[in-house]
Enzyme design. Sequence first.
Site: not given
Length: 139
Positions: A12, A86, A90
């Site tokens: 996150c 996120c 990522c």
Amino acid sequence: MSTTVPSVLFVCVHNAGRSQMAAAFLTHLTQGHLQVRSAGSTPADAVNPIVVEAMKEVGIDIAAEIPKVLTTEAVQASDVVITMGCGDACPIFPGKRYLNWQLDDPAGQGIDAVRPIRDDIEARVRALIAEILPALGQR
């Protein structure tokens, strides 16, 4: 049968709430049968104290956890990568399984708002365990 331990990474933004709860539940419920990591694209200085309190209510102490920065190596070393808001931070690698869990952010919320988020995360983690480790999901 493979002797390698499957590994799951929870990501996150701040690694101070959702990903910490998910990692703690998965670690607690699988008792070492999976390698569990958590990280944040922009880690906070500390885990959210309301999240720590909410997890204590269910018998899991995460007070000693420290938010960690998301690294390419952590993603590469994981079989399953679960993102929680996120966005594009990522990195995506072929051969990895990616799941995106849409969850409210506990940041700035009181305990009454964090409990349902915690419970939702626990239910998702239990479903993940049932899928990855069917024997453990039967407990």
